[in-house]
Enzyme design. Structure first.
Site, PDB file in Angstrom:
ATOM      1  N   ARG A 189       0.819  -1.245   0.000  1.00 47.78           N
ATOM      2  CA  ARG A 189       0.000   0.000   0.000  1.00 47.78           C
ATOM      3  C   ARG A 189       0.842   1.280   0.000  1.00 47.78           C
ATOM      4  NH1 ARG A 189      -3.165  -3.051   3.722  1.00 47.78           N
ATOM      5  NH2 ARG A 189      -4.845  -4.070   2.569  1.00 47.78           N
TER       6      ARG A 189
ATOM      7  N   LYS B 217       3.403  11.118 -11.687  1.00 51.79           N
ATOM      8  CA  LYS B 217       2.543  10.228 -12.477  1.00 51.79           C
ATOM      9  C   LYS B 217       3.292   8.922 -12.675  1.00 51.79           C
ATOM     10  CE  LYS B 217      -0.422  13.193 -15.249  1.00 51.79           C
ATOM     11  NZ  LYS B 217      -0.764  13.639 -16.626  1.00 51.79           N
TER      12      LYS B 217
ATOM     13  N   GLU C 204       9.783  16.870 -25.464  1.00 54.36           N
ATOM     14  CA  GLU C 204       9.116  17.334 -24.241  1.00 54.36           C
ATOM     15  C   GLU C 204       9.679  18.697 -23.814  1.00 54.36           C
ATOM     16  OE1 GLU C 204       6.527  15.736 -23.210  1.00 54.36           O
ATOM     17  OE2 GLU C 204       6.799  13.552 -23.211  1.00 54.36           O
TER      18      GLU C 204
ATOM     19  N   LYS D 187       7.771  22.427 -15.204  1.00 58.68           N
ATOM     20  CA  LYS D 187       6.926  21.304 -14.782  1.00 58.68           C
ATOM     21  C   LYS D 187       6.574  21.424 -13.296  1.00 58.68           C
ATOM     22  CE  LYS D 187       5.664  16.607 -15.052  1.00 58.68           C
ATOM     23  NZ  LYS D 187       5.755  15.333 -15.711  1.00 58.68           N
TER      24      LYS D 187
ATOM     25  N   GLU E 199     -10.010  23.868 -16.504  1.00 58.80           N
ATOM     26  CA  GLU E 199      -9.391  24.353 -17.746  1.00 58.80           C
ATOM     27  C   GLU E 199      -7.898  24.500 -17.531  1.00 58.80           C
ATOM     28  OE1 GLU E 199     -11.175  27.972 -19.015  1.00 58.80           O
ATOM     29  OE2 GLU E 199     -13.118  27.023 -19.328  1.00 58.80           O
TER      30      GLU E 199
ATOM     31  N   ARG F  91      -2.608  21.048 -15.242  1.00 57.25           N
ATOM     32  CA  ARG F  91      -1.616  20.023 -15.573  1.00 57.25           C
ATOM     33  C   ARG F  91      -1.885  19.371 -16.934  1.00 57.25           C
ATOM     34  NH1 ARG F  91       1.269  15.568 -11.650  1.00 57.25           N
ATOM     35  NH2 ARG F  91       2.558  14.705 -13.317  1.00 57.25           N
TER      36      ARG F  91
ATOM     37  N   ASN G 186       0.180  17.791 -21.566  1.00 50.01           N
ATOM     38  CA  ASN G 186      -0.085  16.720 -22.526  1.00 50.01           C
ATOM     39  C   ASN G 186      -0.244  17.237 -23.954  1.00 50.01           C
ATOM     40  OD1 ASN G 186      -0.021  14.475 -20.773  1.00 50.01           O
ATOM     41  ND2 ASN G 186      -1.949  15.163 -19.912  1.00 50.01           N
TER      42      ASN G 186
ATOM     43  N   HIS H  60       0.023  14.823 -26.815  1.00 51.82           N
ATOM     44  CA  HIS H  60       0.033  13.462 -26.277  1.00 51.82           C
ATOM     45  C   HIS H  60      -1.189  12.636 -26.698  1.00 51.82           C
ATOM     46  CE1 HIS H  60       3.374  14.978 -24.007  1.00 51.82           C
ATOM     47  NE2 HIS H  60       3.497  13.893 -23.278  1.00 51.82           N
TER      48      HIS H  60
ATOM     49  N   HIS I  28      -0.256   9.392 -28.238  1.00 51.52           N
ATOM     50  CA  HIS I  28      -0.574   8.093 -27.627  1.00 51.52           C
ATOM     51  C   HIS I  28      -1.291   7.192 -28.633  1.00 51.52           C
ATOM     52  CE1 HIS I  28      -0.401   9.697 -23.200  1.00 51.52           C
ATOM     53  NE2 HIS I  28       0.781   9.483 -23.713  1.00 51.52           N
TER      54      HIS I  28
ATOM     55  N   HIS J  96       8.258   7.473 -27.473  1.00 52.15           N
ATOM     56  CA  HIS J  96       7.232   8.363 -26.927  1.00 52.15           C
ATOM     57  C   HIS J  96       7.438   9.811 -27.417  1.00 52.15           C
ATOM     58  CE1 HIS J  96       4.412  10.110 -24.083  1.00 52.15           C
ATOM     59  NE2 HIS J  96       5.369  10.902 -23.633  1.00 52.15           N
TER      60      HIS J  96
HETATM   61  P1  NAD Z   1      12.930   4.696 -21.983  1.00 53.45           P
HETATM   62  O1  NAD Z   1      12.751   4.596 -20.540  1.00 53.45           O
HETATM   63  O2  NAD Z   1      12.519   3.536 -22.836  1.00 53.45           O
HETATM   64  O3  NAD Z   1      14.449   5.055 -22.259  1.00 53.45           O
HETATM   65  C1  NAD Z   1      14.883   5.211 -23.579  1.00 53.45           C
HETATM   66  C2  NAD Z   1      16.022   4.215 -23.928  1.00 53.45           C
HETATM   67  O4  NAD Z   1      17.250   4.774 -23.496  1.00 53.45           O
HETATM   68  C3  NAD Z   1      15.909   2.858 -23.274  1.00 53.45           C
HETATM   69  O5  NAD Z   1      16.432   1.883 -24.137  1.00 53.45           O
HETATM   70  C4  NAD Z   1      16.800   3.011 -22.051  1.00 53.45           C
HETATM   71  O6  NAD Z   1      17.296   1.790 -21.549  1.00 53.45           O
HETATM   72  C5  NAD Z   1      17.913   3.850 -22.629  1.00 53.45           C
HETATM   73  N1  NAD Z   1      18.647   4.670 -21.688  1.00 53.45           N
HETATM   74  C6  NAD Z   1      18.167   5.404 -20.660  1.00 53.45           C
HETATM   75  N2  NAD Z   1      19.150   6.114 -20.119  1.00 53.45           N
HETATM   76  C7  NAD Z   1      20.277   5.817 -20.782  1.00 53.45           C
HETATM   77  C8  NAD Z   1      21.626   6.248 -20.700  1.00 53.45           C
HETATM   78  N3  NAD Z   1      22.004   7.181 -19.833  1.00 53.45           N
HETATM   79  N4  NAD Z   1      22.520   5.721 -21.550  1.00 53.45           N
HETATM   80  C9  NAD Z   1      22.148   4.802 -22.473  1.00 53.45           C
HETATM   81  N5  NAD Z   1      20.885   4.368 -22.640  1.00 53.45           N
HETATM   82  C10 NAD Z   1      19.969   4.889 -21.791  1.00 53.45           C
HETATM   83  O7  NAD Z   1      12.154   5.964 -22.583  1.00 53.45           O
HETATM   84  P2  NAD Z   1      12.084   7.481 -22.116  1.00 53.45           P
HETATM   85  O8  NAD Z   1      12.047   8.263 -23.362  1.00 53.45           O
HETATM   86  O9  NAD Z   1      13.097   7.773 -21.106  1.00 53.45           O
HETATM   87  O10 NAD Z   1      10.664   7.551 -21.399  1.00 53.45           O
HETATM   88  C11 NAD Z   1       9.484   7.286 -22.120  1.00 53.45           C
HETATM   89  C12 NAD Z   1       8.441   6.801 -21.158  1.00 53.45           C
HETATM   90  O11 NAD Z   1       8.161   7.836 -20.204  1.00 53.45           O
HETATM   91  C13 NAD Z   1       7.115   6.480 -21.828  1.00 53.45           C
HETATM   92  O12 NAD Z   1       6.609   5.272 -21.323  1.00 53.45           O
HETATM   93  C14 NAD Z   1       6.218   7.630 -21.431  1.00 53.45           C
HETATM   94  O13 NAD Z   1       4.859   7.271 -21.386  1.00 53.45           O
HETATM   95  C15 NAD Z   1       6.756   7.969 -20.072  1.00 53.45           C
HETATM   96  N6  NAD Z   1       6.477   9.349 -19.635  1.00 53.45           N
HETATM   97  C16 NAD Z   1       5.985   9.507 -18.393  1.00 53.45           C
HETATM   98  C17 NAD Z   1       5.738  10.771 -17.907  1.00 53.45           C
HETATM   99  C18 NAD Z   1       5.255  10.977 -16.495  1.00 53.45           C
HETATM  100  O14 NAD Z   1       4.907  12.092 -16.134  1.00 53.45           O
HETATM  101  N7  NAD Z   1       5.261   9.939 -15.680  1.00 53.45           N
HETATM  102  C19 NAD Z   1       5.991  11.896 -18.708  1.00 53.45           C
HETATM  103  C20 NAD Z   1       6.513  11.695 -19.995  1.00 53.45           C
HETATM  104  C21 NAD Z   1       6.756  10.396 -20.437  1.00 53.45           C
HETATM  105  N1  GLY Z   2       3.699  14.332 -18.718  1.00 54.21           N
HETATM  106  C1  GLY Z   2       2.442  14.844 -18.280  1.00 54.21           C
HETATM  107  C2  GLY Z   2       2.355  15.106 -16.818  1.00 54.21           C
HETATM  108  O1  GLY Z   2       3.243  14.837 -16.058  1.00 54.21           O
HETATM  109  O2  GLY Z   2       1.341  15.573 -16.381  1.00 54.21           O
END
Ligand code: NAD
Ligand code: GLY
Length: 364
Positions: free
Chosen positions: A120, A142, A184, A226, A240, A243, A247, A250, A254, A267
């Site tokens: 939890r 998130k 982003e 952010k 309106e 946060r 997106n 997005h 998506h 992404h």
């Molecule tokens: P990812 O986590 O897949 O990383 C991208 C690639 O780079 C992967 O292969 C990873 O292993 C590699 N990598 C990471 N750091 C590295 C480094 N220093 N050296 C070498 N390789 C490295 O993708 P991402 O672009 O980091 O994140 C995308 C994800 O984040 C999506 O699932 C998206 O939905 C999510 N996201 C979440 C939020 C949120 O607010 N929680 C916001 C934006 C995106």
């Molecule tokens: N990436 C969208 C949010 O964090 O709200």
């Protein structure tokens, strides 16, 4: 080291940005409620950075375990989440154990959701290593996983205790992933920070070349944007704006990620094409000029990002977009641009206009 704060009352936390932070155990120690932690990473990042983070923590007396997951967006799933729970249970982790997410946004989202739900809720720390994670996903709480029918559909809001963005880890990030993170970064300029958009137009080549100073500035400014948005509307409940503005692109993006199969488009790439669609729809509503849309496209192209969407067919886009979390009472709320530097949420776009914007941005 640059330091920012995410102001959320008793759940406030610092974002630390700078080179060499992974090895500075003292930065993490003050955020561990007990000398027990699990570092969770993936098969790409763990060989590069896990030991740099782990060794000083161990030396400081922290009892550490590690879990190394497969790498890729397609693993942001129930099955992988269960691998984390298996590992935590095998290690007899209790409620005072801190989970440390070491990796990109996929690891951060998965580990955050595991932390939100294991017993939890347990503490967690974000150690983002991709540009996208350092400018966006590690901040704001998130967390979640994908469902085959929709991206990020299962999840929870769960804030980290600390975000530790070690900028030197970006040296090993592949160029395509760096570009995905820039999508982003550009987003913040488009929705709320016109001076930053102009700075990005002046500095895009330095960012793409991995210039340390330029990247550090862009990361800090993105996180500041952010943190301000999240502090005002943590759970995205503003009627309106709020946060939801984070997106931009997005909902379209998506649809591309889900429609093409997770991992086919990065992404950030899908968000880039989605931001062009949002800009095009904003033009059709009379808010942006042709020249504004060209300006958005030009900057994304200079960042090495796609400006055309995947050819899924407009109806398939609409079907996939119908699963978006911004659908309220059956109405799709899109993030659009009233002008460059000012995002708006908008639920009144006619489906025919949305289709036209999608079709303008998707060519074979
Ligand atoms: P990812 O986590 O897949 O990383 C991208 C690639 O780079 C992967 O292969 C990873 O292993 C590699 N990598 C990471 N750091 C590295 C480094 N220093 N050296 C070498 N390789 C490295 O993708 P991402 O672009 O980091 O994140 C995308 C994800 O984040 C999506 O699932 C998206 O939905 C999510 N996201 C979440 C939020 C949120 O607010 N929680 C916001 C934006 C995106
Ligand atoms: N990436 C969208 C949010 O964090 O709200």
């Amino acid at each position: 080291m640059r330091r920012l704060n995410v102001s959320l009352g008793e759940r406030s936390y610092p974002i630390l940005i700078g080179p060499g932070l992974l090895a500075q155990a003292e930065l993490l120690l003050t955020h561990l409620p007990a000398r027990r932690a699990v570092i969770i990473s993936n098969r790409t990042v763990a060989p590069l950075y896990l030991e740099t983070l782990a060794a000083p923590l161990r030396a400081a007396g922290v009892k550490l375990a590690q879990i190394v997951l497969p790498d890729g967006e397609q693993y942001k799933s129930w099955e992988t989440l269960n691998l984390i729970f298996d590992g935590l249970l095998c290690e007899h982790c209790d409620r005072s154990t801190t989970l440390i997410a070491l990796g990109g946004g996929v690891i951060g989202d998965l580990v955050g959701f595991a932390a939100a739900t294991y017993q939890r809720g347990v503490p967690f720390i974000q150690v983002p290593t991709s540009l996208l994670a350092q400018v966006d996903s590690s901040v704001g709480g998130k967390t979640g996983i994908n469902h085959p029918r929709g991206k990020n559909m299962i999840g929870a809001f769960w804030q980290p205790r600390l975000v530790l963005a070690a900028t030197d880890t970006l040296k090993t990030l592949p160029p395509r992933e760096l570009a995905a993170g820039l999508a982003e970064v550009i987003k913040y300029g488009l929705i709320r920070d016109l001076p930053f958009l102009e700075w990005l137009e002046d500095n895009m080549e330095s960012l793409c070349a991995g210039d340390d100073a330029a990247l550090a500035y862009a990361i800090e400014r993105s996180c500041r944007n952010k943190a301000e948005v999240v502090a005002e509307d943590e759970h995205e409940t503003a009627r309106e704006g709020g946060r939801a503005l984070l997106n931009l692109g997005h909902t379209f993006g998506h649809a591309i990620e889900t429609g093409m199969g997770y991992g086919a488009w990065l992404h950030g790439e899908a968000v880039a094409a989605g931001m062009v669609m949002a800009a095009e729809l904003s033009r059709r509503l009379g808010w942006l000029a042709d020249a504004d849309v060209s300006r958005v496209r030009r900057l994304l192209l200079r960042a090495g990002l796609p400006v055309q969407g995947a050819v899924l067919g407009a109806q398939r886009y609409l079907e996939l977009m119908g699963h978006d979390k911004k659908v309220i009472d059956g109405r799709l709320r899109l993030v659009l641009l009233r002008r460059l530097g000012e995002g708006v949420t908008w639920a009144d776009a006619a489906p025919a206009e949305i289709v036209a914007a999608i079709e303008t941005c998707c060519h074979d």
